[in-house]
Design a protein around this motif. Structure first.
Motif, PDB file in Angstrom:
ATOM      1  N   UNK A  59       0.838  -1.160   0.052  1.00  0.00           N
ATOM      2  CA  UNK A  59      -0.151   0.045   0.236  1.00  0.00           C
ATOM      3  C   UNK A  59       0.795   1.276  -0.053  1.00  0.00           C
ATOM      4  N   UNK A  60       0.129   2.390  -0.803  1.00  0.00           N
ATOM      5  CA  UNK A  60       1.130   3.584  -0.747  1.00  0.00           C
ATOM      6  C   UNK A  60       0.025   4.440  -0.049  1.00  0.00           C
ATOM      7  N   UNK A  61       0.381   5.542   0.728  1.00  0.00           N
ATOM      8  CA  UNK A  61      -0.391   6.232   1.520  1.00  0.00           C
ATOM      9  C   UNK A  61       0.203   7.840   1.374  1.00  0.00           C
ATOM     10  N   UNK A  62      -0.848   8.675   1.194  1.00  0.00           N
ATOM     11  CA  UNK A  62      -0.294  10.196   1.308  1.00  0.00           C
ATOM     12  C   UNK A  62      -1.553  10.779   2.307  1.00  0.00           C
ATOM     13  N   UNK A  63      -0.841  11.326   3.356  1.00  0.00           N
ATOM     14  CA  UNK A  63      -1.278  12.134   4.529  1.00  0.00           C
ATOM     15  C   UNK A  63      -1.132  13.475   4.099  1.00  0.00           C
ATOM     16  N   UNK A  64      -2.106  14.372   3.686  1.00  0.00           N
ATOM     17  CA  UNK A  64      -1.611  15.909   3.564  1.00  0.00           C
ATOM     18  C   UNK A  64      -1.275  16.321   4.668  1.00  0.00           C
ATOM     19  N   UNK A  65      -0.331  17.597   4.746  1.00  0.00           N
ATOM     20  CA  UNK A  65       0.225  18.087   5.851  1.00  0.00           C
ATOM     21  C   UNK A  65      -0.871  19.228   6.314  1.00  0.00           C
ATOM     22  N   UNK A  66      -1.971  19.397   5.347  1.00  0.00           N
ATOM     23  CA  UNK A  66      -3.120  20.385   5.734  1.00  0.00           C
ATOM     24  C   UNK A  66      -4.329  19.743   6.445  1.00  0.00           C
ATOM     25  N   UNK A  67      -4.250  18.399   6.780  1.00  0.00           N
ATOM     26  CA  UNK A  67      -5.204  18.045   7.708  1.00  0.00           C
ATOM     27  C   UNK A  67      -5.405  18.622   9.022  1.00  0.00           C
ATOM     28  N   UNK A  68      -6.756  18.725   9.156  1.00  0.00           N
ATOM     29  CA  UNK A  68      -6.962  19.294  10.536  1.00  0.00           C
ATOM     30  C   UNK A  68      -7.125  18.631  11.714  1.00  0.00           C
ATOM     31  N   UNK A  69      -7.481  19.007  12.763  1.00  0.00           N
ATOM     32  CA  UNK A  69      -7.570  18.362  14.025  1.00  0.00           C
ATOM     33  C   UNK A  69      -8.655  17.458  13.839  1.00  0.00           C
ATOM     34  N   UNK A  70      -9.646  17.733  13.346  1.00  0.00           N
ATOM     35  CA  UNK A  70     -11.226  16.862  13.404  1.00  0.00           C
ATOM     36  C   UNK A  70     -10.679  15.479  12.393  1.00  0.00           C
ATOM     37  N   UNK A  71      -9.852  15.696  11.492  1.00  0.00           N
ATOM     38  CA  UNK A  71      -9.540  14.828  10.790  1.00  0.00           C
ATOM     39  C   UNK A  71      -8.317  13.837  11.269  1.00  0.00           C
TER      40      UNK A  71
END
Length: 183
Positions: A59-71
Motif C-alpha cells: 500500500x502507498x499512502x499520502x496524508x496531507x500536511x493540511x489535515x485538520x484536528x477533526x481529521x
C-alpha cells in the motif's frame, strides 16, 4: 519502461509502482474512511513472477500536511481499515509506504513542539502501527539545507527490512526515494 503503476481511485498522491518484469501486480479496492478526506491510498496485491512465493499486500499512502484536528482522529482508523481490507482479500499487508507528514520520537529525532500537528499525527499513527505490529524503518527521506534530516516519508513492514534512502532527489520533489528490501 517496464513498470506498472496503480494510482489511488480518488486521483491523489498515492501510487504503487512495481517492476512488471519481476512482479505480478493487481489493484485492490480500498475505501478511505470519510472522516479522512485528505488521505489518499493505493492498495495492491503483489507477488514475484518467479518461484512459488505467495501474494502479499502493498500500500502507498499520502496524508496531507493540511489535515485538520477533526481529521487527525481518522488516521488510526484508516490504518486499521487498510490492514483489515488487505486481510479480507486474503493477502497480508507486507509493505506500507508513503508521505505521512507525521513525526514521532521513535522514528524522527529532530526537535519540534509535541503539540504541533505533525507530532499529534505521529502519536496517532504510532499507536496504529503498534496495534498491527508494523515496523518503521529509520531511513531519513528529506534533508533540510541546514543538514537536519526528516522522516515524514515512512516505510513500514510486518517483517524486518533493510532500508536506505537513495542518494538522488526525485524530479518535482525535495524528498528522496527510500528503498526497502524484504527478507
Amino acid at each position: 519502461r517496464h513498470a506498472k503503476t496503480l494510482g489511488a481511485a480518488r486521483g491523489g498522491g498515492a501510487a504503487v509502482l512495481a517492476r512488471s518484469t519481476m512482479f505480478h501486480l493487481e489493484p485492490l479496492q480500498f475505501i478511505v474512511p470519510s472522516a479522512a478526506s485528505r488521505v489518499e491510498v493505493a492498495l495492491a496485491k503483489c507477488k514475484p513472477k518467479s518461484g512459488n512465493a505467495p501474494w502479499f499486500g502493498v500500500a502507498a499512502i499520502y496524508i496531507s500536511s493540511s489535515i485538520d484536528r477533526r481529521e487527525e482522529g481518522a488516521l488510526g482508523e484508516t490504518i486499521d481499515a487498510l490492514m483489515l481490507t488487505a486481510a479480507s482479500y486474503g493477502v497480508p499487508l507486507a509493505i506500507l509506504a508513503g508521505d505521512m507528514n507525521a513525526r514521532h520520537p521513535s522514528w524522527d529525532k529532530s526537535p519540534g513542539r509535541e503539540d504541533a500537528s505533525n507530532w499529534r499525527r505521529g502519536a496517532e499513527l504510532k499507536a496504529a502501527f503498534d496495534r498491527w505490529d508494523l515496523l518503521v524503518t529509520s531511513a531519513p527521506s528529506y534533508e533540510r539545507p541546514s543538514g537536519e534530516c526528516s522522516h515524514i516519508d515512512l516505510v513500514l513492514t510486518t517483517t524486518p527490512v533493510a532500508a536506505a534512502p537513495l542518494a538522488c532527489i526525485l524530479p518535482h520533489t525535495d524528498h528522496r526515494a527510500v528503498i526497502a528490501r524484504l527478507g
